[in-house]
Structure formats: structure tokens, C-alpha cells
Scaffold this motif. Sequence first.
Motif, short mmCIF file in Angstrom:
data_model
loop_
_atom_site.label_atom_id
_atom_site.label_comp_id
_atom_site.label_asym_id
_atom_site.label_seq_id
_atom_site.Cartn_x
_atom_site.Cartn_y
_atom_site.Cartn_z
N LYS A 254 96.81 27.82 33.56
CA LYS A 254 96.08 28.87 34.26
C LYS A 254 96.67 30.23 33.87
CE LYS A 254 93.56 26.02 36.56
NZ LYS A 254 92.31 25.65 35.98
N ALA A 255 95.83 31.22 33.80
CA ALA A 255 96.24 32.57 33.41
C ALA A 255 97.11 33.20 34.49
CB ALA A 255 95.01 33.43 33.17
N ASP A 256 98.06 34.02 34.07
CA ASP A 256 98.88 34.79 35.00
C ASP A 256 98.12 36.00 35.54
OD1 ASP A 256 101.18 33.19 34.74
OD2 ASP A 256 101.74 34.24 32.90
N LEU A 257 97.12 36.42 34.80
CA LEU A 257 96.33 37.58 35.18
C LEU A 257 94.90 37.37 34.69
CD1 LEU A 257 96.16 40.57 36.19
CD2 LEU A 257 96.75 41.25 33.86
N THR A 258 93.96 37.53 35.59
CA THR A 258 92.56 37.39 35.22
C THR A 258 91.81 38.64 35.63
OG1 THR A 258 92.67 35.00 35.54
CG2 THR A 258 90.48 35.98 35.41
N LEU A 259 91.21 39.28 34.65
CA LEU A 259 90.43 40.49 34.89
C LEU A 259 88.96 40.15 34.75
CD1 LEU A 259 92.54 42.85 32.62
CD2 LEU A 259 92.76 42.55 35.08
N PHE A 260 88.18 40.49 35.75
CA PHE A 260 86.74 40.27 35.71
C PHE A 260 86.09 41.63 35.49
CE2 PHE A 260 82.80 39.64 38.56
CZ PHE A 260 81.99 39.41 37.47
N ILE A 261 85.60 41.83 34.28
CA ILE A 261 84.90 43.08 33.94
C ILE A 261 83.44 42.85 34.27
CG2 ILE A 261 84.41 44.79 32.16
CD1 ILE A 261 87.00 43.74 30.74
N ASP A 262 83.03 43.34 35.41
CA ASP A 262 81.68 43.12 35.91
C ASP A 262 80.71 44.12 35.28
OD1 ASP A 262 79.54 42.20 37.41
OD2 ASP A 262 80.07 43.41 39.17
N ILE A 263 79.81 43.60 34.47
CA ILE A 263 78.86 44.44 33.74
C ILE A 263 77.48 43.80 33.79
CG2 ILE A 263 79.46 43.35 31.55
CD1 ILE A 263 79.01 46.08 30.20
N SER A 264 76.48 44.62 33.97
CA SER A 264 75.12 44.09 34.02
C SER A 264 74.70 43.59 32.64
CB SER A 264 74.15 45.17 34.49
OG SER A 264 74.01 46.17 33.51
N PRO A 265 73.80 42.64 32.60
CA PRO A 265 73.29 42.16 31.30
C PRO A 265 72.67 43.28 30.48
CG PRO A 265 72.66 40.65 33.03
CD PRO A 265 73.26 41.84 33.70
#
Length: 108
Positions: free
Chosen positions: A32-43
Motif C-alpha cells: 500500500k502507498a505511503d501517500l495517495t493523492l487524488f487529483i480530482d478533475i472532470s472528464p
Amino acid sequence: DSAIVYRKVELSQNNDIIDNEFVLDINAPFIKADLTLFIDISPEVSVERALKGKRSEPYDKHFLSKVRDEYKILAKNVDYILIDGEQDPKMIRQIIKEQVKQKFKELF
């Protein structure tokens, strides 16, 4: 997490005989990743940026919308850091740098 999310959407669209549990099981052994970034972008913005950068987007907007929805669900249950992907890409890069430096202080 991307393997799980994308496969889940693909399976739901194709009515495949492989279910979500199978996808989760085959991904379980991975670290599992130590850091997870969710870059929320519209399609729409995603496709627009790909075209502007002279890159093709392998998925259509409908598929990307479903992927985004699945990530939002996953992000509620996992310790994701949410980043607004609609911002200027330079600002996004800066936020990512700051998050990485904050998480891994001992490396900087």
C-alpha cells in the motif's frame, strides 16, 4: 488503486465474468502507498488538457466520469489527499510538492 478503479469500471461496462472481488484479491499482495493523492478533475478538462498537449485520451468522457465517481467513493474510505485538478497545472504541481515534502520530511 488505479488498477482496482479502472478494472471495476471496465467490468461494470462489459458485464464480465470476473468480479470486483477477484480484482481486489489479485491486487491484495501489493504494498500500500505511503501517500495517495487524488487529483480530482472532470472528464471534460482531462480530455481538453490531453488534446492541448497533443496527447490522445484512451478513454471516453463517460468512462472517465465513472472512474472519477469510483475514486470519490474510494477516497472517502481511504486516507487520500484531495487536490482540485481543475486548477492551473503549475499550482497542482506545487501542491503535490508540498504534500510530498510534508509527508516525507526526513528526506528533505
